[in-house]
Design a protein around this motif. Structure first.
Motif, PDB file in Angstrom:
ATOM      1  N   LEU A 155      39.377  71.891  56.305  1.00 47.47           N
ATOM      2  CA  LEU A 155      40.660  72.552  56.532  1.00 47.47           C
ATOM      3  C   LEU A 155      41.768  71.872  55.743  1.00 47.47           C
ATOM      4  N   SER A 156      41.736  70.556  55.693  1.00 44.62           N
ATOM      5  CA  SER A 156      42.773  69.803  54.980  1.00 44.62           C
ATOM      6  C   SER A 156      42.773  70.123  53.493  1.00 44.62           C
ATOM      7  N   PHE A 157      41.576  70.360  52.942  1.00 49.27           N
ATOM      8  CA  PHE A 157      41.496  70.723  51.534  1.00 49.27           C
ATOM      9  C   PHE A 157      41.872  72.186  51.303  1.00 49.27           C
ATOM     10  N   ALA A 158      41.425  73.066  52.219  1.00 50.95           N
ATOM     11  CA  ALA A 158      41.630  74.494  52.021  1.00 50.95           C
ATOM     12  C   ALA A 158      43.053  74.934  52.371  1.00 50.95           C
ATOM     13  N   VAL A 159      43.569  74.441  53.488  1.00 53.37           N
ATOM     14  CA  VAL A 159      44.909  74.823  53.942  1.00 53.37           C
ATOM     15  C   VAL A 159      45.652  73.539  54.315  1.00 53.37           C
ATOM     16  N   THR A 160      46.064  72.826  53.310  1.00 58.60           N
ATOM     17  CA  THR A 160      46.650  71.500  53.520  1.00 58.60           C
ATOM     18  C   THR A 160      47.870  71.541  54.435  1.00 58.60           C
ATOM     19  N   GLU A 161      48.724  72.542  54.257  1.00 59.57           N
ATOM     20  CA  GLU A 161      49.945  72.633  55.054  1.00 59.57           C
ATOM     21  C   GLU A 161      49.642  72.799  56.536  1.00 59.57           C
ATOM     22  N   ALA A 162      48.642  73.605  56.859  1.00 53.70           N
ATOM     23  CA  ALA A 162      48.294  73.820  58.269  1.00 53.70           C
ATOM     24  C   ALA A 162      47.852  72.515  58.916  1.00 53.70           C
ATOM     25  N   ALA A 163      47.031  71.747  58.224  1.00 46.44           N
ATOM     26  CA  ALA A 163      46.572  70.469  58.758  1.00 46.44           C
ATOM     27  C   ALA A 163      47.729  69.488  58.891  1.00 46.44           C
ATOM     28  N   ALA A 164      48.630  69.494  57.915  1.00 44.80           N
ATOM     29  CA  ALA A 164      49.752  68.555  57.946  1.00 44.80           C
ATOM     30  C   ALA A 164      50.740  68.889  59.046  1.00 44.80           C
ATOM     31  N   VAL A 165      51.024  70.165  59.247  1.00 44.70           N
ATOM     32  CA  VAL A 165      52.025  70.576  60.236  1.00 44.70           C
ATOM     33  C   VAL A 165      51.497  70.429  61.661  1.00 44.70           C
ATOM     34  N   GLU A 238      50.307  77.291  62.151  1.00 41.32           N
ATOM     35  CA  GLU A 238      51.105  76.476  61.223  1.00 41.32           C
ATOM     36  C   GLU A 238      52.585  76.867  61.253  1.00 41.32           C
ATOM     37  N   GLU A 239      52.884  78.118  61.049  1.00 42.70           N
ATOM     38  CA  GLU A 239      54.282  78.557  60.984  1.00 42.70           C
ATOM     39  C   GLU A 239      54.959  78.428  62.340  1.00 42.70           C
ATOM     40  N   TYR A 240      54.225  78.742  63.409  1.00 42.25           N
ATOM     41  CA  TYR A 240      54.811  78.648  64.748  1.00 42.25           C
ATOM     42  C   TYR A 240      55.197  77.212  65.087  1.00 42.25           C
ATOM     43  N   VAL A 241      54.313  76.266  64.771  1.00 42.14           N
ATOM     44  CA  VAL A 241      54.604  74.860  65.055  1.00 42.14           C
ATOM     45  C   VAL A 241      55.771  74.375  64.200  1.00 42.14           C
ATOM     46  N   ARG A 242      55.851  74.857  62.972  1.00 39.43           N
ATOM     47  CA  ARG A 242      56.953  74.458  62.099  1.00 39.43           C
ATOM     48  C   ARG A 242      58.294  74.982  62.626  1.00 39.43           C
ATOM     49  N   ASP A 243      58.295  76.235  63.090  1.00 38.57           N
ATOM     50  CA  ASP A 243      59.547  76.849  63.540  1.00 38.57           C
ATOM     51  C   ASP A 243      59.910  76.458  64.970  1.00 38.57           C
ATOM     52  N   SER A 244      58.907  76.345  65.833  1.00 39.94           N
ATOM     53  CA  SER A 244      59.148  75.992  67.237  1.00 39.94           C
ATOM     54  C   SER A 244      58.149  74.914  67.644  1.00 39.94           C
TER      55      SER A 244
END
Length: 274
Positions: A155-165, A238-244
């Motif tokens: 997941l970290s390689f494929a969708v790095t932002e999701a893993a980071a967030v 990913e987006e939900y955790v970033r926004d809220s």
């Protein structure tokens, strides 16, 4: 169609008591408004495991009759949630009164102590009954860790932002559902256990109709589905955790609990029932 076999509401007095306890705990948490971070979600992992351990103790007949309804299927997680919530409230208040204190550290430390204590008691009862056999549960825990690590790296390689967030909260979700998947696979393919949840049983039945079922079993498909769903949820959050971040992490914690509780329950029950 989705509830496990054996699920039943406790008698009305216990149900009302649990309802009042949950409502009061949620109201207090709403009023206190404790912070929710990555470490907060991780700190509640031992409490998720505690609920599973308490249910195993219920199945071992460890509780007096007057307390048994509090630890039956379903009710045990409400009971654990009330206690964990009260600990969170007290830890939040103590943190506000002291310097360099950490709410998450206090919640996690207490939860770990409680989980270990009840686990040791369950293992002791298993040993006393002559049914203690921890080999496959240990193998399952290690295998789940490996599966979760590989899945998280991919997941970290494929969708790095999701893993980071999502960070530790996301990793906990992946591990929790890997544990549930692997423990179920071992139970079904190795130990001959049955699956109580209809949806999970449907996945296993589908695997049983595949040509490879006679050679590699049916549990592999359940593991694949559980891990894939966990990764999909982390990606979608990913987006939900970033926004809220507060609401997002709370929901990720609930998703993790749905996997970690059954996974711990499976492994401990296998260990103490031989």
């Amino acid at each position: 169609m989705v509830l496990p076999e054996g699920f039943a509401l406790p008698p009305l007095p216990y149900l009302v008591g649990l309802g009042i306890g949950l409502a009061a705990t949620v109201a207090l948490l709403w009023a206190i408004d404790p912070p929710v971070s990555d470490w907060t979600v991780v700190a509640f992992a031992p409490w998720m495991a505690t609920g599973a351990v308490l249910h195993v103790l219920y199945q071992q007949g460890a509780f007096p009759a007057v307390l048994e309804p509090l630890f039956s299927t379903g009710a045990v997680y409400a009971t654990t949630a009330v206690v964990a919530g009260l600990v969170w409230i007290v830890a939040t208040v103590l943190t506000a009164m002291r310097r360099n204190a950490s709410t998450a550290r206090q919640v996690g430390t207490i939860g770990t102590g409680v989980a270990i204590t009840f686990t040791m008691f369950s293992l002791y009862l298993g040993a006393q009954a002559g049914t203690l056999d921890p080999f496959w549960p240990v193998v399952g825990a290690v295998a789940a860790g490996v599966v979760a690590a590989v899945a998280w790296v991919l997941l970290s390689f494929a969708v790095t932002e999701a893993a980071a967030v999502t960070a530790k909260s996301g990793a906990l979700v992946v591990f929790a559902h890997s544990l549930d998947g692997v423990s179920t696979a071992i139970g079904v393919d190795v130990l001959g256990a049955g699956e109580r949840t209809p949806v999970s049983r449907a996945v296993l039945d589908l695997a049983g109709r595949l040509p490879v079922a006679d050679t590699i079993g049916v549990g592999w498909l359940f593991v694949l589905v559980k891990v894939a769903l966990a990764l999909l949820i982390v990606w979608l959050f990913e987006e939900y955790v970033r926004d809220s971040p507060r609401q997002g992490r709370v929901l990720l914690g609930l998703v993790a609990a749905v996997g970690l509780g059954p996974g711990v329950h499976n492994l401990l029950l296998f260990a103490v029932s031989g």
